[in-house]
Design a protein around this motif. Structure first.
Motif, PDB file in Angstrom:
ATOM      1  N   GLU B  80      -5.394   5.900 -17.576  1.00  0.00           N
ATOM      2  CA  GLU B  80      -5.492   7.037 -18.503  1.00  0.00           C
ATOM      3  C   GLU B  80      -5.712   8.376 -17.831  1.00  0.00           C
ATOM      4  N   ASP B  81      -5.800   8.398 -16.495  1.00  0.00           N
ATOM      5  CA  ASP B  81      -6.242   9.631 -15.852  1.00  0.00           C
ATOM      6  C   ASP B  81      -5.178  10.177 -14.893  1.00  0.00           C
ATOM      7  N   PRO B  82      -4.319  11.104 -15.399  1.00  0.00           N
ATOM      8  CA  PRO B  82      -3.264  11.642 -14.519  1.00  0.00           C
ATOM      9  C   PRO B  82      -3.845  12.357 -13.301  1.00  0.00           C
ATOM     10  N   ARG B  83      -5.025  12.979 -13.474  1.00  0.00           N
ATOM     11  CA  ARG B  83      -5.607  13.723 -12.365  1.00  0.00           C
ATOM     12  C   ARG B  83      -6.021  12.765 -11.234  1.00  0.00           C
ATOM     13  N   TYR B  84      -6.438  11.559 -11.605  1.00  0.00           N
ATOM     14  CA  TYR B  84      -6.789  10.570 -10.595  1.00  0.00           C
ATOM     15  C   TYR B  84      -5.582  10.279  -9.704  1.00  0.00           C
ATOM     16  N   TRP B  85      -4.432  10.080 -10.326  1.00  0.00           N
ATOM     17  CA  TRP B  85      -3.230   9.767  -9.541  1.00  0.00           C
ATOM     18  C   TRP B  85      -2.778  10.953  -8.709  1.00  0.00           C
ATOM     19  N   ARG B  86      -2.989  12.167  -9.258  1.00  0.00           N
ATOM     20  CA  ARG B  86      -2.677  13.352  -8.446  1.00  0.00           C
ATOM     21  C   ARG B  86      -3.550  13.371  -7.192  1.00  0.00           C
ATOM     22  N   SER B  87      -4.825  12.970  -7.336  1.00  0.00           N
ATOM     23  CA  SER B  87      -5.717  12.972  -6.176  1.00  0.00           C
ATOM     24  C   SER B  87      -5.293  11.904  -5.174  1.00  0.00           C
ATOM     25  N   VAL B  88      -4.793  10.776  -5.680  1.00  0.00           N
ATOM     26  CA  VAL B  88      -4.319   9.721  -4.781  1.00  0.00           C
ATOM     27  C   VAL B  88      -3.106  10.213  -3.988  1.00  0.00           C
ATOM     28  N   VAL B  89      -2.166  10.848  -4.699  1.00  0.00           N
ATOM     29  CA  VAL B  89      -0.963  11.344  -4.033  1.00  0.00           C
ATOM     30  C   VAL B  89      -1.330  12.408  -2.990  1.00  0.00           C
ATOM     31  N   ALA B  90      -2.220  13.336  -3.360  1.00  0.00           N
ATOM     32  CA  ALA B  90      -2.623  14.398  -2.427  1.00  0.00           C
ATOM     33  C   ALA B  90      -3.247  13.789  -1.172  1.00  0.00           C
ATOM     34  N   THR B  91      -4.097  12.783  -1.363  1.00  0.00           N
ATOM     35  CA  THR B  91      -4.787  12.183  -0.221  1.00  0.00           C
ATOM     36  C   THR B  91      -3.811  11.450   0.691  1.00  0.00           C
ATOM     37  N   LEU B  92      -2.919  10.660   0.087  1.00  0.00           N
ATOM     38  CA  LEU B  92      -1.959   9.918   0.906  1.00  0.00           C
ATOM     39  C   LEU B  92      -1.050  10.872   1.669  1.00  0.00           C
ATOM     40  N   THR B  93      -0.593  11.924   0.984  1.00  0.00           N
ATOM     41  CA  THR B  93       0.257  12.914   1.654  1.00  0.00           C
ATOM     42  C   THR B  93      -0.482  13.499   2.845  1.00  0.00           C
ATOM     43  N   TYR B  94      -1.736  13.819   2.606  1.00  0.00           N
ATOM     44  CA  TYR B  94      -2.546  14.412   3.669  1.00  0.00           C
ATOM     45  C   TYR B  94      -2.678  13.458   4.853  1.00  0.00           C
ATOM     46  N   VAL B  95      -2.976  12.192   4.577  1.00  0.00           N
ATOM     47  CA  VAL B  95      -3.151  11.210   5.657  1.00  0.00           C
ATOM     48  C   VAL B  95      -1.864  11.111   6.464  1.00  0.00           C
ATOM     49  N   VAL B  96      -0.738  11.056   5.750  1.00  0.00           N
ATOM     50  CA  VAL B  96       0.545  10.867   6.424  1.00  0.00           C
ATOM     51  C   VAL B  96       0.929  12.099   7.258  1.00  0.00           C
ATOM     52  N   ILE B  97       0.526  13.282   6.806  1.00  0.00           N
ATOM     53  CA  ILE B  97       0.839  14.504   7.578  1.00  0.00           C
ATOM     54  C   ILE B  97      -0.160  14.694   8.715  1.00  0.00           C
ATOM     55  N   ALA B  98      -1.442  14.638   8.392  1.00  0.00           N
ATOM     56  CA  ALA B  98      -2.467  15.083   9.338  1.00  0.00           C
ATOM     57  C   ALA B  98      -2.668  14.102  10.497  1.00  0.00           C
ATOM     58  N   VAL B  99      -2.707  12.806  10.214  1.00  0.00           N
ATOM     59  CA  VAL B  99      -3.059  11.857  11.268  1.00  0.00           C
ATOM     60  C   VAL B  99      -2.031  11.822  12.407  1.00  0.00           C
ATOM     61  N   PRO B 100      -0.736  11.629  12.118  1.00  0.00           N
ATOM     62  CA  PRO B 100       0.229  11.611  13.236  1.00  0.00           C
ATOM     63  C   PRO B 100       0.265  12.939  13.999  1.00  0.00           C
ATOM     64  N   LEU B 101       0.194  14.069  13.262  1.00  0.00           N
ATOM     65  CA  LEU B 101       0.215  15.363  13.933  1.00  0.00           C
ATOM     66  C   LEU B 101      -0.971  15.509  14.873  1.00  0.00           C
ATOM     67  N   GLN B 102      -2.135  15.116  14.362  1.00  0.00           N
ATOM     68  CA  GLN B 102      -3.343  15.273  15.151  1.00  0.00           C
ATOM     69  C   GLN B 102      -3.301  14.390  16.392  1.00  0.00           C
ATOM     70  N   LEU B 103      -2.910  13.125  16.216  1.00  0.00           N
ATOM     71  CA  LEU B 103      -2.874  12.212  17.354  1.00  0.00           C
ATOM     72  C   LEU B 103      -1.798  12.639  18.348  1.00  0.00           C
TER      73      LEU B 103
END
Lengths: 433, 312
Positions: B80-103
């Motif tokens: 029931e919570d669209p904002r929850y899924w937006r937070s999941v998408v934002a977090t996954l996007t962040y992990v996928v961008i930030a971790v490889p770049l940083q390493l």
């Protein structure tokens, strides 16, 4: 081997002592932070509030006077912008570590009082006098018949504008009784003549929406704590502001998203727009940012002339239920609200005083912006509709939701209709209890 | 790879093994010495975790006693919570961008520093410094000022500020993390110095290019260290909070684009006073991080090479 034996038991004793010490420090670390320490017989109080640097300077001066008059009491003040303040206080209150004396908002009282965070100030009437308060406004701090918070000032919504630059743009100045259409036309005219938006996009502001809604005879909440409007109402409001934003008459999404409750981060404060809807008391903060000064205009009325704005207790003072010094805390509250010298120092930085005799007394002495606020409120005396009852607990979350849902509109990710329906769904869930 | 044999015991104990009652006594002493940490773990970690698990099945507004609601928090979250899924998408996007770049950046800089003769200490400290500073609120606020509308980046590039654009804000936050590559870099450096130089010498005798050497010697020899950094940084990235909180003034904006999981969790708990919902979110996060780590460990079998395996 008796020698080894003794050494071992000695070691054990040291170990046990060390462990006990470590354990004690863990426990003290957990429980000790909330207590106000009393060193050398003096009482130490924590007093927190939200506001701008102007209010900070005046509060500090008043507090120093209090400390002078009560040599045994030491007051530690701290302040923050509204949003961080709200979050920090909720965290502290939940952890049983609420400051002794705290500034409270209309929206916090219901939740904090029913949650047992606040002290019943009726018990402190020997030191905290409330006889000179307007009974109607004093009642807004009561929950279930007990006085949990005392209103500190009276405020009203206003449209603040940069007087010089507005005039220089050659657009007619706002006047009493202007309507939302007049307001929108002024925003468009300013944008056309100068290339800059006329004001902050009010679409994100629940307060501005409330004024618009009240002008049509509706309210944010019904008396039984349900939503007082429909998705249609909100769709109309957001369609109205969304159109103005697309035309460039009000601030862009990029500018609006920087709003965080402080005047410094508003388009008016940053010099990128001419006006801003805000409460009258915090508007003094613009003086430091707008070099030529600001004026206060009434909020736009409905097309038939019905005013939507109202007198609201701008903020309250409350005392923590678990304070170690209820009497001294109540003394501080009494001083801030009833002391004549303090009232002169504080002026109208928290709104026009609710204590009637103080209000009359300081009216003549009010200087600068305090006088502006006093004169701004005077014509409304007896002409505005009664304030709404204190909003239900869920509202503090909904205020943020309102901004976030409008973000989706101003960044053109959702239509006004879709965002309004999202909001209404969430609001119903939030108010369920 | 040969290492000098370290004697397992410097000297053999010349006393008889302790008799049973004495051993028990020593165990007792050990427990007494351990007690501060055992108690700390129990009182400060396990107990709060248990309470949080309980709260995740309740409706708790911080002020009134918790009400048992069973799985409602979990079902609401997922359905029931669209904002929850937006937070999941934002977090996954962040992990996928930030971790490889940083390493990637950490590895490149570590390689550059490895063979540096002069000023090694200075550069190491200089690159490590952001990791010490970066977790602080103040740097995040400076970051916000730099990338804001009218900030330094805007003035230089004329982009109109990154933190105000939903498509860019996440990238600005990721950049703040990438910039703090010091910790993985130091670990990479240590790992690089473990690789025997004979391998490179042998490879150059055989005529292998530097790129070939990198792919065939450095990467496999370094793979345990890469794996270690990957797991560590991924876990950290899932829990990103401070930069987004500061950059978006606690709102996760603009338009929920930096509404990371922990930020939304904080919002539900401390702004909206739904502690039960926040606790449920925390447990889901724990399970997801556990699952992702498990997957990383599973895939590691195919690409992580431990030098000792070669001896078997």
């Amino acid at each position: 081997m008796p020698g080894i034996r003794t050494r071992e038991s000695w070691k054990l004793r040291v170990a046990a002592a060390t462990a006990t010490l470590a354990f004690c420090s863990v426990l003290v670390g957990c429980s000790g932070s909330g207590e106000s320490t009393s060193a050398g017989g003096s009482v130490s109080l924590r007093y927190t509030w939200w506001g701008n640097p102007d209010r900070a300077a005046r509060t500090q001066e008043a507090v120093e006077l209090f400390e002078k008059k009560h040599p045994g009491i030491d007051v530690q003040t701290s302040f923050a912008g509204y949003e961080p303040y709200k979050q920090k206080l909720a965290t502290q209150a939940a952890g049983g570590d609420a400051p002794d004396v705290m500034q409270l908002d209309y929206r916090m009282i219901d939740q904090y009082a029913t949650g047992g965070v606040l002290l019943d100030l009726g018990e402190q009437e020997s030191v905290l006098k409330t006889g000179e308060f307007e009974p109607g406004l004093l009642a807004t701090g009561k929950v279930d018949g007990k006085l949990y918070a005392i209103p500190q000032g009276r405020g009203s919504e206003t449209m603040v504008y940069d007087t010089t630059r507005w005039k220089a743009a050659g657009v007619e100045l706002p006047k009493q009784g202007w309507t939302w259409t007049d307001w929108a036309d002024a925003m468009r005219a300013l944008a056309e003549k100068t290339g800059k938006p006329g004001g902050t996009d009010p679409g994100q502001s629940e307060d501005a929406f409330e004024v618009w809604l009240r002008g049509q005879g509706k309210s944010l909440y019904t008396e039984d704590k349900r939503l007082g409007f429909t998705a249609d109402d909100l769709t109309r409001w957001w369609t109205f502001t969304d159109k103005l934003r697309r035309e460039g008459a009000v601030s862009s999404a990029e500018q609006t998203t920087q709003l965080d409750g402080s005047v410094e981060n508003t388009p008016l404060g940053r010099g990128t727009a001419f006006s801003e809807m805000n409460w009258d008391a915090p508007a003094s903060g613009y003086l430091a940012l707008v070099p030529d000064g600001v004026s206060l205009a009434p909020m736009p009325s409905n097309e038939d002339g019905t005013p939507g704005q109202y007198f609201k207790p701008s903020m309250f003072m409350g005392v923590a239920a678990d304070t170690s010094h209820p009497k001294e805390s109540a003394q501080l509250v009494d001083f801030m609200l009833n002391d004549r010298e303090a009232a002169k120092i504080v002026g109208a930085s928290r709104g026009i005083p609710v204590n009637e005799s103080i209000r009359d007394e300081i009216a003549t002495d009010l200087k600068d912006f305090d006088k502006t606020i006093y004169e701004y409120q005077a014509p409304f005396e007896g002409k505005l509709n009664a304030p709404p009852q204190a909003p239900p607990s869920g509202d503090s979350a909904l205020q943020t939701t309102f901004q976030r849902d409008y973000d989706q509109v101003s960044y053109e990710r959702l239509s006004p209709r879709e965002a309004a329906e999202n909001y209404v769904t969430e609001a119903k869930a939030e108010l369920r209890s | 790879m040969t290492t000098t044999q370290i004697p397992t015991a410097v000297r053999t104990p010349d006393v008889d093994p302790p008799s049973k009652p004495r051993r028990r006594q020593r165990e007792g002493a050990a427990w007494v010495f351990l007690s501060p940490w055992v108690l700390g773990a129990a009182v400060l970690t396990l107990l709060p975790m248990a309470v949080s698990l309980y709260l995740s099945f309740t409706d708790y507004d911080l002020f009134n006693p918790p009400q048992w609601v069973g799985l409602r928090n979990y079902t609401q979250m997922f359905t029931e919570d669209p904002r929850y899924w937006r937070s999941v998408v934002a977090t996954l996007t962040y992990v996928v961008i930030a971790v490889p770049l940083q390493l990637g950046l950490a590895l490149v800089v570590a390689l550059a520093l490895k063979n540096m003769r002069r000023g090694k200490g200075f550069y190491r400290s200089a690159f490590y410094a952001p990791s010490l500073l970066g977790t602080s609120m103040s740097i995040a606020l400076v970051w916000r000022a730099i990338f804001n509308d009218g900030g330094t980046v805007d003035n230089l590039l004329g982009t109109g500020g990154w933190v105000n654009k939903p498509g860019w804000a996440l990238f600005a936050v990721a950049l703040l993390t990438v910039w703090q590559f010091g910790a993985p870099m130091v670990i990479f450096l240590a790992g690089l110095q473990q690789i025997p130089t004979e391998l490179y010498e042998a490879a150059s005798v055989d005529g292998a290019s530097r790129w070939r050497q990198f792919l065939s010697i450095t990467v496999p020899m370094l793979s345990p260290v890469i794996f270690f950094n990957l797991v560590l940084q991924t876990i950290q990235a899932f829990q990103v909070f401070t930069p987004a909180f500061a950059v978006s003034a606690g709102k996760g904006g603009p338009a929920d684009s930096t509404l990371f999981y922990t930020l939304y969790l904080y919002d539900r708990g401390f702004v909206a006073s739904h502690m039960g919902y926040a606790s449920a979110m925390a447990w889901v996060l724990l399970l997801v991080i556990g699952a992702v780590t498990a997957v990383l460990f599973r895939t590691s079998r195919s690409w992580v090479f431990y030098a000792s395996e070669g001896d078997r």
